[in-house]
Design an enzyme around this catalytic site. Structure first.
Site: not given
Ligand code: GLA
Length: 369
Positions: A29-31, A119-121, A167
């Site tokens: 959640h830093t991005d 959570g793996l995009s 991501d």
């Molecule tokens: C999701 C979002 C990212 C990032 C993460 C948390 O994957 O797509 O941009 O914010 O959550 O780190």
């Protein structure tokens, strides 16, 4: 068996492209706060096959989502959000055309090994794979970083998920076994290989999340509000010295700020720990990141905490934490070299017994896959 391109469209594809899912090692959640992240590609990929058409019709099939032979269609220039997987295809064509790129219609078949909502995009890997196929088919003058930024626009502007840049950057330029240390504000990155002596593990909890559903959006809004109250452009601009001031903000803003500030510091410390192969230190940072996500950022769920708890009890694991957006999804662990497959199998088994969920081990990848 899912229909092949030939069966669906009556001829072979012209172009084949792929993009991987990612596991974020640390920096959660830093991005969207302008901070640091450390993702790495996973072996699971999204595969795209494409053939240009002479008209402006797009015809698309998903081996994961469509019924056998079910082709969805739209006309270029008439993209509209429909809350289905086709939104990613429409988002890509709309974003490309709005940026002045010329396309014709095409036929498309997608197939993904990245589990959805894990959570793996999975969605960024889909965006990037489609963008790569179109770049190749239409000779678009777009480099890999620009391609990642286009992928982010698809999510934010079209799909309506207000995500950061991590991501699509990971899907576009990260590789397996090498972490991508990315400064999301400066868009500067370095590649940090994992040291020998470390087996990464990724286990999907089986509890799916949905980012567009609101919690992610709420966290992002809380961060923006906190930055405004503290008088900085982004939370990235704060350091640990600002925390006493942040803790006076109305709850839960103080805790949210504490997570972002300490998480940014942990990314920097993790890069150092990887470079110096300080594996116990790496493990401590992973657990600290998990606790911060659980208590301060409140993005974990009991099943994810159970997986991390089982890792803590395992002598072969250095550290473990929730990876990705949270509210379900996956856990990343670092285990002693040579133990990864056995550790993952025993933790997944205990987790299944205790939670009743069906976990999946993504890394290390089993031979039968
Ligand atoms: C999701 C979002 C990212 C990032 C993460 C948390 O994957 O797509 O941009 O914010 O959550 O780190």
């Amino acid at each position: 068996m899912a229909s092949s391109f030939q069966e669906l469209f009556g001829h072979p594809p012209e172009v084949v492209a792929h993009a991987p899912g990612r596991v974020n090692l640390i920096g959660e959640h830093t991005d969207y706060n302008g901070g640091f992240v450390l993702p790495m590609a996973i072996p699971q990929q999204t595969h795209v096959e494409l053939r240009r058409r002479t008209d402006r019709r797009v015809r698309a099939f998903s081996a994961n989502k469509s019924q056998p032979g079910e082709i969805l269609e739209f006309e270029l220039g008439q993209e509209s959000v429909g809350k289905s997987w086709l939104d990613y295809v429409q988002g890509v064509t709309q974003v490309l055309q709005r940026q002045g790129h010329t396309l014709s219609g095409f036929e498309l078949r997608v197939q993904s090994e990245v589990p959805l909502g894990s959570g793996l995009s999975s969605s960024a890997s889909l965006d990037v794979a489609i963008l790569r196929a179109l770049r190749q088919a239409f000779s678009l003058p777009v480099d890999d970083v620009q391609l990642a930024l286009l992928g982010q626009k698809v999510e934010v502007d079209f799909v309506g998920a207000p995500v950061g840049v991590m991501d699509p950057m990971a899907a576009s330029i990260a590789s397996e076994g090498v972490a991508l240390f990315l400064d999301t504000r400066e868009m500067r990155f370095e590649r940090v290989p994992l040291p020998a002596g470390l087996d990464p593990i990724v286990i999907n909890s089986g509890v799916a999340h949905n980012h567009a559903a609101g919690d992610y959006r709420v966290r992002r809004a809380e961060c923006e509000r906190a930055a405004e109250l503290l008088g900085v452009p982004q939370l990235r601009d704060l350091s640990e010295a600002d925390l006493p001031r942040a803790e006076k903000l109305p709850e839960p803003l103080g805790r949210r700020v504490r997570h972002i500030v300490t998480e940014n510091a942990r990314v920097l410390a993790t890069v150092e720990a990887l470079r110096s192969a300080d594996l116990p230190k790496l493990g401590t940072l992973f657990y600290a990141s998990h606790d911060s996500q659980r208590l301060d950022y409140e993005v974990s769920v009991p099943e994810i905490d159970l997986l991390v708890g089982l890792a803590r009890e395992d002598a072969d694991v250095y550290g473990a934490r929730l990876t990705g957006g949270g509210f379900g999804g996956s856990v990343v662990m670092m285990a002693r070299a040579g133990t990864g497959a056995a550790v993952a199998a025993r933790i997944a088994r205990r987790y299944a017994e205790r939670s009743g969920q069906q976990p999946a081990i993504l890394v290390p990848q089993s031979i039968e896959h």
